[in-house]
Motif scaffolding. Structure first.
Motif, PDB file in Angstrom:
ATOM      1  N   LYS A 173       5.959   2.904  -1.403  1.00 38.38           N
ATOM      2  CA  LYS A 173       6.490   4.171  -2.122  1.00 38.38           C
ATOM      3  C   LYS A 173       7.282   4.366  -0.489  1.00 38.38           C
ATOM      4  CE  LYS A 173       1.765   6.647  -3.593  1.00 38.38           C
ATOM      5  NZ  LYS A 173       1.301   7.064  -3.529  1.00 38.38           N
TER       6      LYS A 173
ATOM      7  N   ALA B  32       1.009  -1.160   0.255  1.00 40.48           N
ATOM      8  CA  ALA B  32      -0.132  -0.055   0.021  1.00 40.48           C
ATOM      9  C   ALA B  32       1.104   1.288   0.162  1.00 40.48           C
ATOM     10  CB  ALA B  32      -0.808  -0.184   1.609  1.00 40.48           C
TER      11      ALA B  32
ATOM     12  N   PHE C 134      -6.460   7.804  -8.721  1.00 40.33           N
ATOM     13  CA  PHE C 134      -5.067   7.543  -9.255  1.00 40.33           C
ATOM     14  C   PHE C 134      -4.341   8.004  -8.282  1.00 40.33           C
ATOM     15  CE2 PHE C 134      -8.501   6.989 -11.855  1.00 40.33           C
ATOM     16  CZ  PHE C 134      -8.648   5.331 -12.148  1.00 40.33           C
TER      17      PHE C 134
HETATM   18  N1  LIG Z   1     -11.749  -7.213 -12.047  1.00 47.35           N
HETATM   19  C1  LIG Z   1     -12.776  -7.062 -11.980  1.00 47.35           C
HETATM   20  O1  LIG Z   1     -13.783  -7.741 -12.313  1.00 47.35           O
HETATM   21  C2  LIG Z   1     -12.936  -5.469 -10.917  1.00 47.35           C
HETATM   22  C3  LIG Z   1     -13.872  -5.695 -10.261  1.00 47.35           C
HETATM   23  C4  LIG Z   1     -13.799  -4.637  -9.673  1.00 47.35           C
HETATM   24  C5  LIG Z   1     -12.441  -3.918  -9.821  1.00 47.35           C
HETATM   25  N2  LIG Z   1     -11.536  -4.666 -10.440  1.00 47.35           N
HETATM   26  C6  LIG Z   1      -9.621  -3.589 -10.171  1.00 47.35           C
HETATM   27  O2  LIG Z   1      -9.548  -4.106  -8.836  1.00 47.35           O
HETATM   28  C7  LIG Z   1      -8.610  -2.880  -8.708  1.00 47.35           C
HETATM   29  C8  LIG Z   1      -8.765  -2.320  -6.938  1.00 47.35           C
HETATM   30  O3  LIG Z   1     -10.323  -1.525  -7.064  1.00 47.35           O
HETATM   31  P1  LIG Z   1     -10.343  -0.969  -5.566  1.00 47.35           P
HETATM   32  O4  LIG Z   1     -12.593  -0.246  -5.965  1.00 47.35           O
HETATM   33  O5  LIG Z   1      -9.767  -1.692  -5.070  1.00 47.35           O
HETATM   34  O6  LIG Z   1      -9.239   0.103  -6.025  1.00 47.35           O
HETATM   35  P2  LIG Z   1      -8.324   0.890  -5.115  1.00 47.35           P
HETATM   36  O7  LIG Z   1      -7.566  -0.448  -5.284  1.00 47.35           O
HETATM   37  O8  LIG Z   1      -8.577   1.646  -3.974  1.00 47.35           O
HETATM   38  O9  LIG Z   1      -7.838   1.900  -6.192  1.00 47.35           O
HETATM   39  C9  LIG Z   1      -7.415   2.358  -5.837  1.00 47.35           C
HETATM   40  C10 LIG Z   1      -5.888   3.007  -5.005  1.00 47.35           C
HETATM   41  O10 LIG Z   1      -5.120   2.861  -6.055  1.00 47.35           O
HETATM   42  C11 LIG Z   1      -3.286   2.422  -6.038  1.00 47.35           C
HETATM   43  N3  LIG Z   1      -3.004   3.337  -7.315  1.00 47.35           N
HETATM   44  C12 LIG Z   1      -3.330   4.225  -7.603  1.00 47.35           C
HETATM   45  N4  LIG Z   1      -2.855   4.647  -8.806  1.00 47.35           N
HETATM   46  C13 LIG Z   1      -1.083   3.374  -8.377  1.00 47.35           C
HETATM   47  C14 LIG Z   1      -0.401   3.282  -9.055  1.00 47.35           C
HETATM   48  N5  LIG Z   1       0.609   4.103  -9.961  1.00 47.35           N
HETATM   49  N6  LIG Z   1       0.878   2.253  -8.361  1.00 47.35           N
HETATM   50  C15 LIG Z   1       0.066   1.420  -7.579  1.00 47.35           C
HETATM   51  N7  LIG Z   1      -1.098   1.675  -6.732  1.00 47.35           N
HETATM   52  C16 LIG Z   1      -2.198   2.888  -7.667  1.00 47.35           C
HETATM   53  C17 LIG Z   1      -3.993   4.326  -4.818  1.00 47.35           C
HETATM   54  O11 LIG Z   1      -3.399   3.447  -3.504  1.00 47.35           O
HETATM   55  P3  LIG Z   1      -2.147   3.104  -2.428  1.00 47.35           P
HETATM   56  O12 LIG Z   1      -1.575   4.297  -1.693  1.00 47.35           O
HETATM   57  O13 LIG Z   1      -1.871   1.717  -2.227  1.00 47.35           O
HETATM   58  O14 LIG Z   1      -0.679   3.311  -3.792  1.00 47.35           O
HETATM   59  C18 LIG Z   1      -5.158   3.749  -4.463  1.00 47.35           C
HETATM   60  O15 LIG Z   1      -5.751   4.553  -3.477  1.00 47.35           O
HETATM   61  C19 LIG Z   1      -8.860  -1.372  -9.143  1.00 47.35           C
HETATM   62  O16 LIG Z   1      -8.011  -1.854 -10.288  1.00 47.35           O
HETATM   63  C20 LIG Z   1     -10.009  -2.583 -10.435  1.00 47.35           C
HETATM   64  O17 LIG Z   1     -10.320  -2.226 -11.660  1.00 47.35           O
HETATM   65  C21 LIG Z   1     -11.335  -5.122 -11.542  1.00 47.35           C
END
Ligand SMILES: NC(=O)c1ccc[n+]([C@@H]2O[C@H](COP(=O)([O-])OP(=O)(O)OC[C@H]3O[C@@H](n4cnc5c(N)ncnc54)[C@H](OP(=O)(O)O)[C@@H]3O)[C@@H](O)[C@H]2O)c1
Length: 338
Positions: free
Chosen positions: A199, A177, A322
């Motif tokens: 980070k 994270a 993001f």
């Molecule tokens: N496959 C599917 O059916 C499905 C369905 C729903 C969601 N998803 C995917 O699941 C993933 C997680 O979704 P979520 O809703 O729980 O959102 P999330 O993990 O809260 O996404 C936002 C977080 O991603 C991290 N982040 C942003 N830019 C980054 C980068 N360049 N490198 C590394 N980390 C970065 C940040 O956390 P840090 O502070 O830790 O950097 C940010 O707070 C997403 O990729 C989403 O698209 C997939």
């Protein structure tokens, strides 16, 4: 009613000026349809994949269309006997205050007996929780004893996946994270064995290797190809990679997206990698939601919520995903009844 539409395609990180707030008259439901007043809407990183103007794994959103997202709300006018007035529903609603629904596709009724907060039905009991559940159990084929690495571990998908792995008897659960506060929460509240602030870690590959000296059985990846490249050399025999999301890659053009280069472990260690589309598992959603609701009520599954208020805040709430601004599921409250 109000809605937020796509004003310009995004180039790189999304900006609030890519979106536009519009006002329209409240629509009347036709035969078989019903109108829902949205109480909470979600912002989701995966939405970005439709905002570049080219098709991704989903077709590009036409300019002027309302932005996709998930919502929880209450039926306030109905010509559909299955969804009478007053029914609370979670559904694919989008960035608006009201919408017309048919009852088909992704929609469910909030159980009348549920005492859990309504917003959970777009969080840990919504698409993020379901993504964790099916990603871990069906795509990663998690087994007790597995050593599990979760990326974007403090997000709603990652935090739930790590906790489900722990509850299922994982040998080890390590999360990555982007802040010390997120890492502390993962260990102290969510029960991860260790969390690494990527980070603040100069050599992340070494740090993961040190934390997981016996290797990785399951990589639950929410971040993208750089993380897969980094973890492939650490995968154990018959290791499994679930590609849940690619939040680090969504803002990149295809030519700037890192490739996966060190593919030998797919042969030497029989590693298997598979992508997830959670809606493939829709017939099994009810069973998963029942199990996760019971775990939350028993105190075996926890979550964080990061709440904004007012439809107009949705673009900023989305753009912050993001930058790592969200700490937990980011939901936008539209109505005081939530
Ligand atoms: N496959 C599917 O059916 C499905 C369905 C729903 C969601 N998803 C995917 O699941 C993933 C997680 O979704 P979520 O809703 O729980 O959102 P999330 O993990 O809260 O996404 C936002 C977080 O991603 C991290 N982040 C942003 N830019 C980054 C980068 N360049 N490198 C590394 N980390 C970065 C940040 O956390 P840090 O502070 O830790 O950097 C940010 O707070 C997403 O990729 C989403 O698209 C997939």
């Amino acid at each position: 009613m109000q809605q937020i539409v796509l004003d310009q395609y995004c180039d790189g990180a999304p900006l609030p000026e890519n979106f536009r707030l519009e006002t329209a008259s409240i629509p009347e439901p036709g035969e078989g349809r019903f109108r829902v007043r949205h109480i909470f809407n979600s912002v989701d990183p995966g939405t970005r994949s439709r905002l570049s103007g080219g098709d991704s794994y989903a077709p590009a959103l036409p300019l002027g269309n309302p932005i996709d997202g998930f919502s929880v709300g209450v039926v306030e006018a109905s010509h559909n006997a299955d969804y009478p007035e007053g029914t609370e529903v979670y559904f694919a609603g989008g960035w608006r205050t009201h919408s017309i629904q048919s009852g088909r596709g992704f929609i469910g009724k909030v159980p009348k007996e549920s005492r859990l907060p309504l917003s959970l039905w777009i969080g840990i009991l919504g698409v993020p929780g379901l993504t964790a559940w099916f990603g871990l159990k069906s795509i990663a084929r998690f087994q007790a004893g597995d050593r599990v690495l979760v990326t974007s571990a403090a997000g709603p998908v990652g935090a739930t996946a790590g906790q489900l792995a722990k509850a299922g008897g994982a040998g080890q659960v390590i999360g990555l994270a982007g802040s010390d506060a997120k890492c502390a929460w993962l260990v102290e509240e969510a029960g991860f064995d260790k969390a690494i602030n990527y980070k603040a870690t100069p050599n992340l590959s070494v740090a993961i290797g040190d934390a997981m000296p016996d290797g990785v059985d399951v990589l639950f990846d929410n971040v993208g190809n750089a993380m897969i490249n980094r973890t492939l050399p650490l995968m154990r025999q018959n290791g499994r990679i679930c590609i849940s999301g690619q939040v680090a890659d969504y803002n990149l053009s295809p030519s700037d997206t890192p490739g996966i280069v060190n593919t030998k472990p797919f042969i030497t260690h029989r590693v298997r990698m598979q992508g997830l589309v959670v809606f493939d598992f829709m017939p099994a959603f009810a069973e998963a939601l029942e199990a996760m609701s019971a775990m939350i009520q028993a105190g075996d599954l926890t979550y964080r919520e990061d709440r904004f208020v007012g439809l107009e805040t949705m673009p900023e709430a989305f753009c912050g995903l993001f930058r790592g601004d969200n700490f937990g599921r980011r939901v936008v409250q539209l109505d005081q009844s939530g």
